[in-house]
Motif scaffolding. Structure first.
Motif, PDB file in Angstrom:
ATOM      1  N   VAL A   1       3.709  -3.611   1.636  1.00 13.08           N
ATOM      2  CA  VAL A   1       2.392  -3.097   1.240  1.00 13.08           C
ATOM      3  C   VAL A   1       1.437  -4.260   0.990  1.00 13.08           C
ATOM      4  CG1 VAL A   1       1.115  -1.824  -0.520  1.00 13.08           C
ATOM      5  CG2 VAL A   1       3.284  -0.929   0.312  1.00 13.08           C
TER       6      VAL A   1
ATOM      7  N   TYR B   1      -2.651   3.308   0.532  1.00 13.67           N
ATOM      8  CA  TYR B   1      -1.286   2.889   0.228  1.00 13.67           C
ATOM      9  C   TYR B   1      -0.981   3.284  -1.196  1.00 13.67           C
ATOM     10  CZ  TYR B   1      -2.323  -0.263   4.096  1.00 13.67           C
ATOM     11  OH  TYR B   1      -2.706  -0.788   5.286  1.00 13.67           O
TER      12      TYR B   1
ATOM     13  N   ASP C   1       1.866   2.963  -4.046  1.00 20.26           N
ATOM     14  CA  ASP C   1       3.120   2.338  -4.444  1.00 20.26           C
ATOM     15  C   ASP C   1       3.599   3.044  -5.712  1.00 20.26           C
ATOM     16  OD1 ASP C   1       5.246   0.681  -4.610  1.00 20.26           O
ATOM     17  OD2 ASP C   1       4.124  -1.169  -4.911  1.00 20.26           O
TER      18      ASP C   1
ATOM     19  N   THR D   1       5.047   4.887  -0.958  1.00 21.83           N
ATOM     20  CA  THR D   1       6.269   4.239  -1.380  1.00 21.83           C
ATOM     21  C   THR D   1       6.743   4.927  -2.640  1.00 21.83           C
ATOM     22  OG1 THR D   1       5.667   2.105  -0.496  1.00 21.83           O
ATOM     23  CG2 THR D   1       7.145   2.091  -2.334  1.00 21.83           C
TER      24      THR D   1
END
Lengths: 356, 265
Positions: free
Chosen positions: A95, A207, A209, A241
């Protein structure tokens, strides 16, 4: 440099459980039109760290740590893909390379055709990032102030800002939180606040996480519902993620598994279970202590503790026949089904992968 | 504009710490009284020490108390928050944003300083002026020059602390460097004794070091030691250090981020 797709990565076709091709399974919303380049493209990407390790009183040894060891994948625009793996597998490193904070040691990496490490700032305007364990919000100031700052930082036009904020406030239930200093927010509230902050500038790719780490059930449901909506309505590409398999089950049709810096699986979730030979467990409480249950098709007794027994059966198989087979022949008091643990699935997969 | 908003946010943020501000005002005032009586003893024994008469020496004391929080004379060691972000890796979040790290922190520090000049500086200055003889100027031009000098002093203070904070990229624990830097700042800014009382070569040198920009120079501008061309020269001296130190900070920052970006910190 390895190609990544061939020998190391196992797709579902190998497992024979799922028929579609991994590329397709990842495309939620718009399918990949023939030969369209991926929105996110990785070709044999590597990241090698050098660490100094103590090897005596004064001696230091330079050691190489291959955090990401030749990863290749493509994510089409508008897809929502799970990126999972045990701690230290290389997820966060990937990432960070995608955002341009880290420069790959080898391979080629493109997001929207841009090399992130070279044009970090230009890309940042098109990308949203949520690090579950870190916050981008201003600790001592009301949530609203942080959003105002984001508006200025990304130069969001007033109308777009108002529209996006309204939407986030509504869907993430932030109305009452806007005047509250961030330090007074609970973890779940703060996370919702952070996700909103990452979406105000209409990023093309998001993204996440560990976006649900440490959240309660209600907050998790809210976050998931919101992400599903953002992905479906705006076609925002999402790379998620997580440790929480439920996140993946509810959000992603495609999942990529990374372990020891390598992609070990890329495909549908069902295929993952088949590849990892994952098992569900039926826990039954009988009226009294009995010898291990036998003769249930597809299941085997793995543990007996007084009147309680544990039966394992393949995750892809339905629990119903197992339950009825037990109920037919044994004095059943109570039962529960436990879902397979992602860490187990992955570790089993990795063990298979390293075997010749 | 983004950085103006950062500064304003930082100002508001410090304004929320009301109890901290009140106790800071109290501490500054008490500290001022102790120093004032010490200086009275000293200047009674040695009148015109360092070229100041007693009212000037006392005004120096209260100027110091007023600037203590704003130019960061006591927090001269570093920037706890930035250091903590570097140590914990939260700095990664700052790096991917489309904003300049140094400008962001400079803006935040200017906001902080503006609040602390008003919130923590005014009251001790007023108390000190009421209780002790003082040598405050009557001319508004002098006050204006003083404010410019203070602003430059704040920037120099920031630039020094930013450099100290960046060492956290290499050192696991920045506490040692912070402490040394803090002590140097306390002494070389003139906080312990005005720098013009130090004779000879040592005095010449300490007056040329960047720390003198944080208290000695603004105080001398206020006291009318620097006038006309002298005042312009004093401000240019501060501006020079500000530019040199900010540029070094920029250089170190680019080395530090490259290190993080390439090696992963």
């Amino acid at each position: 440099m390895r190609s990544g797709t061939g020998d190391t990565v196992r797709g579902p076709e190998e497992a024979g459980a799922v028929s579609h091709d991994p590329e397709e399974s990842g495309a939620v919303g718009r399918g990949p039109s023939g030969g369209e380049p991926g929105f996110i493209e990785l070709d044999g990407v590597e990241k090698v760290f050098h660490v100094r390790r103590k090897a005596g009183r004064l001696r230091r040894v330079r050691e190489e740590v291959r955090a990401v060891d030749g990863i290749s994948f493509r994510v089409p625009r508008g897809a929502m893909v799970g990126y999972i793996g045990p701690n230290g597998a290389g997820k966060s490193t990937t990432v960070k390379m995608l955002t341009g904070i880290l420069v790959p040691s080898g391979g080629r990496l493109r997001v929207a055709g841009i090399d992130p490490a070279r044009e970090r700032t230009r890309l940042a305007r098109r990308v949203g990032v949520v690090f579950g364990q870190r916050t981008t919000l201003w600790w001592d100031l009301p949530l609203r102030d942080s959003y105002e700052l984001v508006r200025r930082m990304y130069r969001i036009p007033e109308a777009a800002y108002r529209r996006n904020l309204e939407r986030c406030v509504e869907l993430l239930d932030l109305e009452k939180l806007l005047p509250v200093p961030v330090r007074q927010l609970s973890l779940g509230q703060r996370m919702r606040g952070d996700i909103a902050a990452a979406l105000l500038h209409d990023p093309e790719v998001l993204y996440l996480d560990e976006p649900t780490i440490g959240l309660d059930v209600i907050s998790k449901a809210k976050v998931r519902g919101f992400l599903r909506e953002v992905n479906a309505e705006r076609g925002t590409t999402v790379l998620l993620t997580t440790h929480d398999l439920t996140d993946i089950e509810q959000l992603c049709r495609r999942v990529m598994v990374i372990d020891h810096g390598r992609l070990v699986y890329d495909g549908g979730l069902d295929g993952l279970h088949a590849v990892g030979r994952s098992e569900r467990t039926l826990v039954v409480d009988l009226e009294r202590e009995l010898p291990p249950i036998e003769g249930v098709p597809g299941a085997r007794t793995v543990k007996v503790e007084g009147p309680r027994q544990w039966l394992a059966f393949p995750a892809a198989q339905s629990a119903a026949p197992v339950v009825s087979a037990v109920a037919e022949r044994y004095p059943l008091v109570d039962l529960s089904v436990r879902e397979p643990d992602i860490e187990d699935v992955i570790s089993r997969m990795y063990a298979d992968n390293t075997a010749p | 504009m983004l950085y103006a908003a950062v500064a304003a946010g930082s100002f508001r943020r410090y304004a929320t710490y009301r109890i901290a501000t009140a106790s800071g005002v109290f501490t500054n005032t008490v500290f001022g009284f102790i120093l004032a009586y010490t200086y009275i003893a000293l200047w009674t024994e040695r009148p015109h020490l360092g070229g100041y008469d007693l009212p000037q020496a006392l005004t120096f004391v209260w100027t110091g108390q007023a600037l203590l929080a704003a130019t960061g004379l006591l927090i001269g060691g570093g920037m706890d928050e930035l250091q903590e972000r570097i140590r914990s890796g939260d700095i990664a979040v700052d790096l991917y944003r489309p904003a300049d790290l140094q400008l962001w922190w400079l803006a935040a520090d200017l906001g902080r300083a503006a609040f602390q000049l008003l919130g923590r500086g005014l009251v001790p200055m007023a108390v000190g002026t009421l209780v002790f003889p003082s040598a405050l100027p009557a001319s508004p031009v002098t006050w204006l020059l003083f404010l410019v000098s203070v602003a430059l002093g704040v920037v120099v203070g920031f630039a020094l602390r930013y450099l100290v904070a960046l060492t956290s990229f290499w050192l696991l624990d920045g506490a040692g460097v912070s402490m040394v830097a803090g002590l140097m700042c306390l002494f070389f800014s003139g906080m312990v004794l005005p720098l013009n009382v130090f004779p000879g070569g040592f005095g010449e040198v300490v007056r040329l070091l960047p720390w003198s920009s944080m208290l000695q120079v603004p105080a001398d501008v206020l006291l009318g030691v620097h006038e006309g061309v002298g005042a312009a020269r004093a401000l240019a001296f501060q501006a020079g250090w500000a530019v040199v130190l900010l540029a070094s900070g920029r250089l170190v920052q680019s080395v530090a981020t490259r290190k993080v970006v390439v090696q992963g910190g």
